[in-house]
Design a protein around this motif. Sequence first.
Motif, PDB file in Angstrom:
ATOM      1  N   THR A  90      23.640  25.645  69.495  1.00 14.99           N
ATOM      2  CA  THR A  90      24.042  25.563  70.908  1.00 14.99           C
ATOM      3  C   THR A  90      24.235  24.113  71.329  1.00 14.99           C
ATOM      4  OG1 THR A  90      22.364  27.266  71.239  1.00 14.99           O
ATOM      5  CG2 THR A  90      23.082  25.892  73.212  1.00 14.99           C
ATOM      6  N   VAL A  91      25.183  23.873  72.170  1.00 17.29           N
ATOM      7  CA  VAL A  91      25.404  22.507  72.645  1.00 17.29           C
ATOM      8  C   VAL A  91      25.439  22.264  74.024  1.00 17.29           C
ATOM      9  CG1 VAL A  91      26.968  22.052  70.545  1.00 17.29           C
ATOM     10  CG2 VAL A  91      27.901  22.779  72.492  1.00 17.29           C
ATOM     11  N   ALA A  92      25.294  23.314  74.806  1.00 19.05           N
ATOM     12  CA  ALA A  92      25.298  23.210  76.199  1.00 19.05           C
ATOM     13  C   ALA A  92      24.741  24.657  76.749  1.00 19.05           C
ATOM     14  CB  ALA A  92      26.716  23.295  76.826  1.00 19.05           C
ATOM     15  N   TYR A  93      23.745  24.529  77.647  1.00 11.26           N
ATOM     16  CA  TYR A  93      23.049  25.476  78.356  1.00 11.26           C
ATOM     17  C   TYR A  93      23.205  25.359  79.828  1.00 11.26           C
ATOM     18  CZ  TYR A  93      19.477  29.241  79.043  1.00 11.26           C
ATOM     19  OH  TYR A  93      18.702  30.197  79.422  1.00 11.26           O
ATOM     20  N   VAL A  94      23.669  26.315  80.710  1.00  8.61           N
ATOM     21  CA  VAL A  94      23.495  25.855  81.979  1.00  8.61           C
ATOM     22  C   VAL A  94      23.143  27.406  82.787  1.00  8.61           C
ATOM     23  CG1 VAL A  94      25.234  25.524  83.789  1.00  8.61           C
ATOM     24  CG2 VAL A  94      25.669  24.486  81.739  1.00  8.61           C
ATOM     25  N   ILE A  95      22.358  27.225  83.752  1.00 15.79           N
ATOM     26  CA  ILE A  95      22.007  28.199  84.761  1.00 15.79           C
ATOM     27  C   ILE A  95      22.516  28.153  86.083  1.00 15.79           C
ATOM     28  CG2 ILE A  95      20.109  29.554  85.664  1.00 15.79           C
ATOM     29  CD1 ILE A  95      18.464  28.721  83.395  1.00 15.79           C
ATOM     30  N   ILE A  96      23.503  28.909  86.605  1.00 12.98           N
ATOM     31  CA  ILE A  96      23.593  28.861  87.995  1.00 12.98           C
ATOM     32  C   ILE A  96      23.209  29.928  88.881  1.00 12.98           C
ATOM     33  CG2 ILE A  96      25.868  28.801  89.319  1.00 12.98           C
ATOM     34  CD1 ILE A  96      27.524  27.838  87.079  1.00 12.98           C
ATOM     35  N   GLN A  97      22.502  29.624  89.832  1.00 15.16           N
ATOM     36  CA  GLN A  97      22.018  30.746  90.710  1.00 15.16           C
ATOM     37  C   GLN A  97      22.213  30.589  92.273  1.00 15.16           C
ATOM     38  OE1 GLN A  97      17.669  30.609  91.195  1.00 15.16           O
ATOM     39  NE2 GLN A  97      17.547  32.635  90.783  1.00 15.16           N
ATOM     40  N   ASP A  98      22.754  31.543  92.713  1.00 18.52           N
ATOM     41  CA  ASP A  98      23.330  31.542  94.221  1.00 18.52           C
ATOM     42  C   ASP A  98      24.312  30.327  94.540  1.00 18.52           C
ATOM     43  OD1 ASP A  98      21.247  33.487  94.883  1.00 18.52           O
ATOM     44  OD2 ASP A  98      19.705  32.320  95.188  1.00 18.52           O
ATOM     45  N   ASN A  99      25.305  30.290  93.775  1.00 16.46           N
ATOM     46  CA  ASN A  99      26.272  29.430  93.936  1.00 16.46           C
ATOM     47  C   ASN A  99      25.967  28.015  93.713  1.00 16.46           C
ATOM     48  OD1 ASN A  99      28.421  31.288  93.903  1.00 16.46           O
ATOM     49  ND2 ASN A  99      28.108  31.602  96.088  1.00 16.46           N
ATOM     50  N   ARG A 100      24.641  27.761  92.955  1.00 21.05           N
ATOM     51  CA  ARG A 100      24.183  26.346  92.688  1.00 21.05           C
ATOM     52  C   ARG A 100      23.751  26.107  91.698  1.00 21.05           C
ATOM     53  NH1 ARG A 100      22.872  27.619  98.251  1.00 21.05           N
ATOM     54  NH2 ARG A 100      23.576  25.849  99.728  1.00 21.05           N
ATOM     55  N   LEU A 101      24.150  24.864  91.097  1.00 20.30           N
ATOM     56  CA  LEU A 101      23.404  24.404  89.778  1.00 20.30           C
ATOM     57  C   LEU A 101      22.019  24.210  89.742  1.00 20.30           C
ATOM     58  CD1 LEU A 101      24.836  23.754  86.848  1.00 20.30           C
ATOM     59  CD2 LEU A 101      24.987  21.627  87.744  1.00 20.30           C
ATOM     60  N   LEU A 102      21.409  25.282  88.839  1.00 19.83           N
ATOM     61  CA  LEU A 102      20.002  25.140  88.763  1.00 19.83           C
ATOM     62  C   LEU A 102      19.517  24.308  87.630  1.00 19.83           C
ATOM     63  CD1 LEU A 102      16.998  26.338  89.940  1.00 19.83           C
ATOM     64  CD2 LEU A 102      17.821  28.348  88.284  1.00 19.83           C
ATOM     65  N   PHE A 103      20.259  24.606  86.526  1.00 16.38           N
ATOM     66  CA  PHE A 103      19.707  23.790  85.204  1.00 16.38           C
ATOM     67  C   PHE A 103      20.752  23.528  84.347  1.00 16.38           C
ATOM     68  CE2 PHE A 103      18.322  23.976  80.923  1.00 16.38           C
ATOM     69  CZ  PHE A 103      17.085  22.950  80.898  1.00 16.38           C
TER      70      PHE A 103
END
Length: 244
Positions: A90-103
């Motif tokens: 893994t080189v990138a891990y992204v969480i988007i919640q409610d149209n906003r960048l969370l992590f």
Amino acid sequence: RVPANKHYLSRGVGWIVFIFMLGIGGYLALPSNYYLRRALIHLLPKINQYPIFENRVVKAGSPRPWELSEAYNTKSIPERYLPRFEELGTVAYVIIQDNRLLFEQYWEDYSPESHSNSFSMAKSIVSLAIGCAIDDGFIRDVDQPVSDFFPEFKGYDGKALTLRHLLTMSAGVDFDEAYSSPFSPTTQLYYGDDLQEIAFGMKEIDEPSVNFIYQSGVTQLLGFIVEKATGEKLSDYVSRKLWT
């Protein structure tokens, strides 16, 4: 002292090896084996190989950065998951919640500005493009026969092959989704330069809608259907409908 017959044997083996290598070189030199030469050079697909291919820009109009969540990066990935991340590379891990960048977290030399091959994420984008083409009236619905666009696909045993069958990976075609073979159509799609030859070379060998078989070739055919129906390159249509 080596017996004379040993010399003859050694020379014979040398000539056999030479002729064999010459034959392989001649085989690889055939224009139809362009993909195979590239496969031998680059070996297995990697996420940073996009520069070796021709690329079209999918324009984004007036892009805006993601809004940050109030809880942006206030959490961390639990330690128990990290070995699995490392195992998968893994080189990138992204969480988007409610149209906003969370992590977001990155490894090695990757960052939010890094590019990568899309691989099978493209299947979702092509499926969205089919939906857009239906909304725009270029395609009737998902039950429209593929033969309306490409008469080569006449159906199997009286049952028409439809866009629904392509979208649900139940087309009943002979595309071999093999990743370890350098001679598979999957390798030819990835490293080759004639996608139409592979997509239109698929044969209908079974009744559609009966069996789910994951096949990248049917998505490639869907991409050509989008272009045929809309009169636009897939990248241009996707840019206009989804990103602009």
